[in-house]
Design an enzyme around this catalytic site. Structure first.
Site, PDB file in Angstrom:
ATOM      1  N   ASP A 138     146.132  76.172 -20.849  1.00  0.00           N
ATOM      2  CA  ASP A 138     146.880  77.264 -21.478  1.00  0.00           C
ATOM      3  C   ASP A 138     146.320  78.639 -21.124  1.00  0.00           C
ATOM      4  O   ASP A 138     146.791  79.661 -21.639  1.00  0.00           O
ATOM      5  CB  ASP A 138     146.882  77.088 -23.010  1.00  0.00           C
ATOM      6  CG  ASP A 138     145.467  77.026 -23.580  1.00  0.00           C
ATOM      7  OD1 ASP A 138     144.497  77.177 -22.805  1.00  0.00           O
ATOM      8  OD2 ASP A 138     145.331  76.813 -24.805  1.00  0.00           O
ATOM      9  N   ASP A 154     132.962  73.226  -8.026  1.00  0.00           N
ATOM     10  CA  ASP A 154     133.659  74.471  -8.376  1.00  0.00           C
ATOM     11  C   ASP A 154     132.865  75.258  -9.414  1.00  0.00           C
ATOM     12  O   ASP A 154     133.220  76.395  -9.724  1.00  0.00           O
ATOM     13  CB  ASP A 154     135.072  74.184  -8.905  1.00  0.00           C
ATOM     14  CG  ASP A 154     135.070  73.202 -10.070  1.00  0.00           C
ATOM     15  OD1 ASP A 154     134.508  72.107  -9.920  1.00  0.00           O
ATOM     16  OD2 ASP A 154     135.611  73.542 -11.131  1.00  0.00           O
TER      17      ASP A 154
HETATM   18  P1  AMP Z   1     135.715  73.793 -15.754  1.00  0.00           P
HETATM   19  O1  AMP Z   1     135.403  72.345 -15.752  1.00  0.00           O
HETATM   20  O2  AMP Z   1     135.665  74.453 -17.094  1.00  0.00           O
HETATM   21  O3  AMP Z   1     134.900  74.525 -14.750  1.00  0.00           O
HETATM   22  O4  AMP Z   1     137.234  73.942 -15.309  1.00  0.00           O
HETATM   23  C1  AMP Z   1     137.796  73.278 -14.215  1.00  0.00           C
HETATM   24  C2  AMP Z   1     139.126  73.893 -13.860  1.00  0.00           C
HETATM   25  O5  AMP Z   1     140.005  73.864 -14.987  1.00  0.00           O
HETATM   26  C3  AMP Z   1     139.041  75.349 -13.431  1.00  0.00           C
HETATM   27  O6  AMP Z   1     139.985  75.528 -12.425  1.00  0.00           O
HETATM   28  C4  AMP Z   1     139.433  76.090 -14.685  1.00  0.00           C
HETATM   29  O7  AMP Z   1     139.981  77.359 -14.415  1.00  0.00           O
HETATM   30  C5  AMP Z   1     140.467  75.176 -15.284  1.00  0.00           C
HETATM   31  N1  AMP Z   1     140.589  75.326 -16.737  1.00  0.00           N
HETATM   32  C6  AMP Z   1     139.719  74.928 -17.690  1.00  0.00           C
HETATM   33  N2  AMP Z   1     140.178  75.214 -18.910  1.00  0.00           N
HETATM   34  C7  AMP Z   1     141.387  75.808 -18.747  1.00  0.00           C
HETATM   35  C8  AMP Z   1     142.387  76.332 -19.643  1.00  0.00           C
HETATM   36  N3  AMP Z   1     142.245  76.296 -20.963  1.00  0.00           N
HETATM   37  N4  AMP Z   1     143.505  76.853 -19.090  1.00  0.00           N
HETATM   38  C9  AMP Z   1     143.672  76.879 -17.777  1.00  0.00           C
HETATM   39  N5  AMP Z   1     142.787  76.402 -16.886  1.00  0.00           N
HETATM   40  C10 AMP Z   1     141.655  75.873 -17.359  1.00  0.00           C
HETATM   41 MG    MG Z   2     134.642  76.091 -13.870  1.00  0.00          MG
END
Ligand code: AMP
Ligand code: MG
Length: 487
Positions: free
Chosen positions: A125, A255
């Site tokens: 979101d 990432d």
């Molecule tokens: P993370 O594991 O938090 O590094 O996130 C992995 C991927 O999911 C990244 O591309 C983030 O931008 C995306 N992401 C995580 N939470 C959200 C969210 N609430 N809305 C949109 N993208 C998200």
């Molecule tokens: Mg991330």
């Protein structure tokens, strides 16, 4: 509204890479945002006065409701390996790069996390809840205070906008800064697109690693090896710092690995209280891929994923040669940290065994990692306080005896030695239960616990009057279960 910065101070070099690398867009922002907390020291370093931080312009900018003057707001694309598997395209799903502010040490990018949807949001979101935003904000401060490379956090802005997780929560935005937010995954995204891959490589060399060569003059193979060598070194040093301070990242996907060797993307991280070698801080990580003891080998694995992007530019042997430096880079920093923490004047043969037995001792007693290190400096005068952390066990007595013997080989004066130890063994770390106390209070409108913690974490190596409660491990009823990725 007056602009927050002089437009001549704002750039966005990343935007010059061209539209393949990002999407320009305005954040959705927050409804009726309020400033929860700001990082005065960081604000000052980018030329913001305390009046500026209290201005409407500041809160609106940090909420994503107002762009930087001359800024080019964008969300960047990247890909990555998550939990060991290729995940394909990811990208800034809830992050917006506003631009960069000129500082004494070069341009510092400002990125908002949680300001709304982007083309890379996938199922998400675009939002971040208050609790996870406070955790990122405090962790950035803790790492900065400890002297461990990290993205920094400038401010938290909150609103009553609902965000739906396991329950309904409220939205917050963290404004964070770094010279660049480029990740290993930014390169992985272009692994099979030589033109963009080389373009990104040249950008990174020009802006962040100018000493490795000059695009156009040096060959691309030389640039790859030069950059990779630096990233190997910085990443190895970073994870050595994490290990010795007892930090678990929790989501070490490619990432979430910075091309500048910064700690980035604070999710279900933990500073370990009662030590366990196989400590896992992320409830979602059932196999323990990112357990404490695996972190150094995971960084190596991640570096290998980064290196493999360049197989069309360098030979496998060239890339392996660079990756081959990792272990030595890691051990150099790891030994140096332990040497300082143990109060030795140099790392000698035999110290590795003493260190391994140290970790085992902590593990066997689930002793508090931070206090065990910190109280080593008083062990000569008050061995009982230290031994109490290990239930006065025979194993602890035996280890202590070896430690005292080893210490006698030191050339330093005792006072120099104790000073060295206290400068490398923090008294205050961001324990999960302390973050939770700050979160619980902030959710009820009380920012004081957050503010106290933020202040003490700026100087974690110095005893500070009136903050003894923030040096204590959690009591049994303050212990929290491992966190999930929900944020
Ligand atoms: P993370 O594991 O938090 O590094 O996130 C992995 C991927 O999911 C990244 O591309 C983030 O931008 C995306 N992401 C995580 N939470 C959200 C969210 N609430 N809305 C949109 N993208 C998200
Ligand atoms: Mg991330």
């Amino acid at each position: 509204m007056s602009p927050l910065f002089d437009p001549s101070l704002i750039t966005n070099h990343f935007a010059e890479l061209g539209s393949a690398f990002y999407t320009r867009l305005d954040p959705q922002g927050l409804t009726a945002p309020r400033l929860l907390h700001a990082n005065n020291a960081l604000a000052q370093s980018i030329g913001l006065t305390s009046d500026a931080i209290q201005s409407v312009s500041f809160v609106q900018t940090m909420a994503g409701n107002q762009p930087l003057p001359n800024g080019k707001t964008l969300a960047a694309v990247y890909s990555g390996h998550q939990f060991g598997h290729w995940a394909g395209q990811l990208g800034d799903g809830r992050a917006h790069l506003l631009g960069a502010v000129q500082t004494d040490s070069g341009p510092l990018e400002i990125q908002l996390k949680g300001a709304g949807l982007t083309p890379y949001s996938r199922m998400g979101d675009g939002r971040a809840v208050l609790r996870s935003s406070i955790r990122e904000y405090l962790a950035s401060q803790a790492m900065t205070g400890l002297g461990i490379p990290t993205t920094q956090a400038l401010a938290i802005v909150v609103s009553d906008d609902p965000v739906y997780r396991e329950t309904v929560e409220t939205a917050a935005v963290v404004a964070r800064t770094a010279p660049s937010f480029i990740r290993f995954g930014s390169f992985e995204h272009w692994a099979n697109h030589p033109k963009q891959l080389v373009q990104l490589l040249h950008y990174v060399v020009d802006h962040f690693y100018p000493k490795v060569g000059t695009p156009g003059l040096s060959s691309d193979a030389q640039l790859v090896q030069g950059v990779l060598r630096e990233v190997v070194r910085r990443s190895a040093q970073l994870v050595a710092h994490w290990q010795t301070v007892g930090f678990c990242h929790g989501v070490m996907n490619t990432d979430n690995m910075s091309i500048l060797g910064l700690t980035i993307d604070y999710g279900p991280y933990a500073f370990i209280d009662g030590f366990k070698i196989d400590y896992i801080c992320n409830r979602t990580d059932q196999g323990g891929r990112y357990a404490w003891f695996r972190q150094p080998s995971i960084v190596h694995w991640n570096l290998a994923r980064l290196a493999s992007c360049f197989l069309d530019i360098c030979t496998e042997a060239e890339l392996q040669e660079v990756l081959g430096h990792y272990e030595n880079d890691y051990l150099l920093q790891y030994h140096s940290n332990l040497q300082q923490k143990f109060g030795f004047d140099q790392w000698r043969s035999g110290d590795e065994v003493l260190a391994n037995d140290w970790w085992q001792l902590l593990h066997d007693h689930q002793a508090d990692l931070t206090l065990s290190f910190r109280s080593l400096s008083t062990v000569f005068e008050h061995p009982d306080a230290w031994l109490a952390l290990f239930e006065h066990s025979a194993a602890a007595q035996a280890w202590l005896q070896r430690y005292v013997q080893r210490s006698q080989q030191n050339q330093q004066t005792l006072s120099a030695r104790l000073q060295q130890m206290n400068q490398h063994n923090p008294l205050y770390v961001l324990r999960n239960h302390l973050a939770q106390i700050a979160i619980d209070a902030a959710q009820k409108g009380d920012v004081e616990p957050l503010d106290r913690l933020f202040k003490v974490l700026a100087q974690p190596y110095e005893w500070q009057e009136g903050y003894d409660d923030l040096a204590l491990p959690p009591t049994a009823d303050q212990l929290l279960p491992a966190l999930s990725c929900s944020s």
